[in-house]
Design a protein around this motif. Structure first.
Motif, PDB file in Angstrom:
ATOM      1  N   LYS A   1      13.942  37.122 101.982  1.00  0.00           N
ATOM      2  CA  LYS A   1      12.957  38.041 101.881  1.00  0.00           C
ATOM      3  C   LYS A   1      13.227  39.244 101.105  1.00  0.00           C
ATOM      4  O   LYS A   1      12.149  39.467 100.131  1.00  0.00           O
ATOM      5  CB  LYS A   1      12.592  38.744 103.380  1.00  0.00           C
ATOM      6  CG  LYS A   1      11.709  39.608 103.584  1.00  0.00           C
ATOM      7  CD  LYS A   1      11.640  40.254 104.820  1.00  0.00           C
ATOM      8  CE  LYS A   1      10.448  41.240 105.079  1.00  0.00           C
ATOM      9  NZ  LYS A   1      10.519  42.139 106.355  1.00  0.00           N
ATOM     10  N   GLU A   2      14.439  39.335 101.088  1.00  0.00           N
ATOM     11  CA  GLU A   2      15.027  40.725 100.078  1.00  0.00           C
ATOM     12  C   GLU A   2      14.869  40.195  98.621  1.00  0.00           C
ATOM     13  O   GLU A   2      14.130  41.161  97.771  1.00  0.00           O
ATOM     14  CB  GLU A   2      16.389  41.004 100.234  1.00  0.00           C
ATOM     15  CG  GLU A   2      16.873  42.191  99.631  1.00  0.00           C
ATOM     16  CD  GLU A   2      18.353  42.327 100.017  1.00  0.00           C
ATOM     17  OE1 GLU A   2      19.201  42.428  99.041  1.00  0.00           O
ATOM     18  OE2 GLU A   2      18.530  42.669 101.279  1.00  0.00           O
TER      19      GLU A   2
ATOM     20  N   ASN B   1      10.482  44.348  93.268  1.00  0.00           N
ATOM     21  CA  ASN B   1      10.232  45.710  92.872  1.00  0.00           C
ATOM     22  C   ASN B   1      11.354  46.623  93.657  1.00  0.00           C
ATOM     23  O   ASN B   1      11.477  47.642  93.181  1.00  0.00           O
ATOM     24  CB  ASN B   1       8.863  46.140  93.365  1.00  0.00           C
ATOM     25  CG  ASN B   1       8.382  47.293  92.710  1.00  0.00           C
ATOM     26  OD1 ASN B   1       9.034  48.007  91.485  1.00  0.00           O
ATOM     27  ND2 ASN B   1       7.905  48.206  93.368  1.00  0.00           N
ATOM     28  N   THR B   2      11.764  46.054  94.699  1.00  0.00           N
ATOM     29  CA  THR B   2      13.060  46.815  95.406  1.00  0.00           C
ATOM     30  C   THR B   2      14.334  46.708  94.682  1.00  0.00           C
ATOM     31  O   THR B   2      14.739  45.769  94.336  1.00  0.00           O
ATOM     32  CB  THR B   2      13.197  46.454  96.769  1.00  0.00           C
ATOM     33  OG1 THR B   2      11.738  46.419  97.313  1.00  0.00           O
ATOM     34  CG2 THR B   2      14.344  47.146  97.572  1.00  0.00           C
ATOM     35  N   VAL B   3      15.070  47.828  94.405  1.00  0.00           N
ATOM     36  CA  VAL B   3      16.437  47.971  93.802  1.00  0.00           C
ATOM     37  C   VAL B   3      17.277  48.785  94.615  1.00  0.00           C
ATOM     38  O   VAL B   3      16.663  49.629  95.597  1.00  0.00           O
ATOM     39  CB  VAL B   3      16.199  48.260  92.481  1.00  0.00           C
ATOM     40  CG1 VAL B   3      15.659  47.166  91.811  1.00  0.00           C
ATOM     41  CG2 VAL B   3      15.619  49.646  92.185  1.00  0.00           C
TER      42      VAL B   3
ATOM     43  N   ARG C   1      22.977  53.049  87.021  1.00  0.00           N
ATOM     44  CA  ARG C   1      22.680  51.594  87.098  1.00  0.00           C
ATOM     45  C   ARG C   1      21.760  51.268  88.326  1.00  0.00           C
ATOM     46  O   ARG C   1      22.025  52.136  89.386  1.00  0.00           O
ATOM     47  CB  ARG C   1      23.835  50.559  87.109  1.00  0.00           C
ATOM     48  CG  ARG C   1      24.816  50.475  85.951  1.00  0.00           C
ATOM     49  CD  ARG C   1      24.166  50.098  84.650  1.00  0.00           C
ATOM     50  NE  ARG C   1      24.750  49.992  83.512  1.00  0.00           N
ATOM     51  CZ  ARG C   1      25.008  49.469  82.529  1.00  0.00           C
ATOM     52  NH1 ARG C   1      23.776  48.735  82.458  1.00  0.00           N
ATOM     53  NH2 ARG C   1      25.859  49.473  81.640  1.00  0.00           N
ATOM     54  N   TYR C   2      20.888  50.165  88.305  1.00  0.00           N
ATOM     55  CA  TYR C   2      20.234  49.935  89.580  1.00  0.00           C
ATOM     56  C   TYR C   2      20.826  48.348  89.907  1.00  0.00           C
ATOM     57  O   TYR C   2      21.087  47.582  88.835  1.00  0.00           O
ATOM     58  CB  TYR C   2      18.671  50.273  89.403  1.00  0.00           C
ATOM     59  CG  TYR C   2      18.025  49.200  88.525  1.00  0.00           C
ATOM     60  CD1 TYR C   2      17.550  47.881  88.783  1.00  0.00           C
ATOM     61  CD2 TYR C   2      17.515  49.757  87.401  1.00  0.00           C
ATOM     62  CE1 TYR C   2      16.781  47.291  87.740  1.00  0.00           C
ATOM     63  CE2 TYR C   2      16.963  48.964  86.412  1.00  0.00           C
ATOM     64  CZ  TYR C   2      16.639  47.852  86.534  1.00  0.00           C
ATOM     65  OH  TYR C   2      15.863  47.096  85.584  1.00  0.00           O
ATOM     66  N   HIS C   3      20.503  48.033  91.018  1.00  0.00           N
ATOM     67  CA  HIS C   3      21.001  46.624  91.406  1.00  0.00           C
ATOM     68  C   HIS C   3      19.948  46.162  92.217  1.00  0.00           C
ATOM     69  O   HIS C   3      19.440  46.761  93.073  1.00  0.00           O
ATOM     70  CB  HIS C   3      22.250  47.242  92.316  1.00  0.00           C
ATOM     71  CG  HIS C   3      23.300  47.767  91.769  1.00  0.00           C
ATOM     72  ND1 HIS C   3      24.371  47.253  90.904  1.00  0.00           N
ATOM     73  CD2 HIS C   3      23.312  49.175  91.648  1.00  0.00           C
ATOM     74  CE1 HIS C   3      25.050  48.229  90.552  1.00  0.00           C
ATOM     75  NE2 HIS C   3      24.620  49.399  90.952  1.00  0.00           N
TER      76      HIS C   3
ATOM     77  N   LYS D   1      17.719  52.567  98.924  1.00  0.00           N
ATOM     78  CA  LYS D   1      16.668  51.728  98.600  1.00  0.00           C
ATOM     79  C   LYS D   1      15.467  52.348  97.799  1.00  0.00           C
ATOM     80  O   LYS D   1      14.961  53.228  98.287  1.00  0.00           O
ATOM     81  CB  LYS D   1      16.415  50.791  99.672  1.00  0.00           C
ATOM     82  CG  LYS D   1      15.305  49.867  99.487  1.00  0.00           C
ATOM     83  CD  LYS D   1      15.375  49.108 100.760  1.00  0.00           C
ATOM     84  CE  LYS D   1      14.103  47.997 100.875  1.00  0.00           C
ATOM     85  NZ  LYS D   1      14.043  47.452 102.110  1.00  0.00           N
ATOM     86  N   THR D   2      15.087  51.726  96.608  1.00  0.00           N
ATOM     87  CA  THR D   2      14.165  52.235  95.905  1.00  0.00           C
ATOM     88  C   THR D   2      13.314  51.352  94.926  1.00  0.00           C
ATOM     89  O   THR D   2      13.373  50.111  95.122  1.00  0.00           O
ATOM     90  CB  THR D   2      14.548  53.473  94.946  1.00  0.00           C
ATOM     91  OG1 THR D   2      13.453  54.337  94.297  1.00  0.00           O
ATOM     92  CG2 THR D   2      15.686  52.985  93.796  1.00  0.00           C
TER      93      THR D   2
END
Length: 78
Positions: free
Chosen positions: A23-24, A29-31, A41-43, A60-61
């Motif tokens: 699901k994740e 769009n979720t990072v 950095r974003y992951h 979470k963004t």
């Protein structure tokens, strides 16, 4: 081949931990970012190796918001 993929997906849905990972990863769009405010950095995965050094809470963004803040994709994930 399609049948095997379908069976794999069905099996994953019965296992709570792997189902949440499916699901994740489907929400592109979720990072995740380090909440210290200093990260560059974003992951894509909240368990990314690049977040191990984050001493603050992981936030979470959206990818869009992270990019607006000048963050780029983590080198472990590209």
């Amino acid at each position: 081949m399609k049948l095997i993929s379908l069976l794999f997906i069905i099996l994953l849905r019965f296992d709570g931990t792997t189902a949440s990972l499916v699901k994740e990863s489907s929400d592109k769009n979720t990072v995740y970012v380090c909440g210290s405010g200093k990260g560059k950095r974003y992951h894509l995965n909240e368990n990314c190796r690049g977040l191990k050094s984050c001493s603050a809470k992981t936030i979470k963004t959206t990818r869009e918001q992270a990019q607006k803040e000048g963050k780029t994709l983590c080198g472990w994930e590209d």
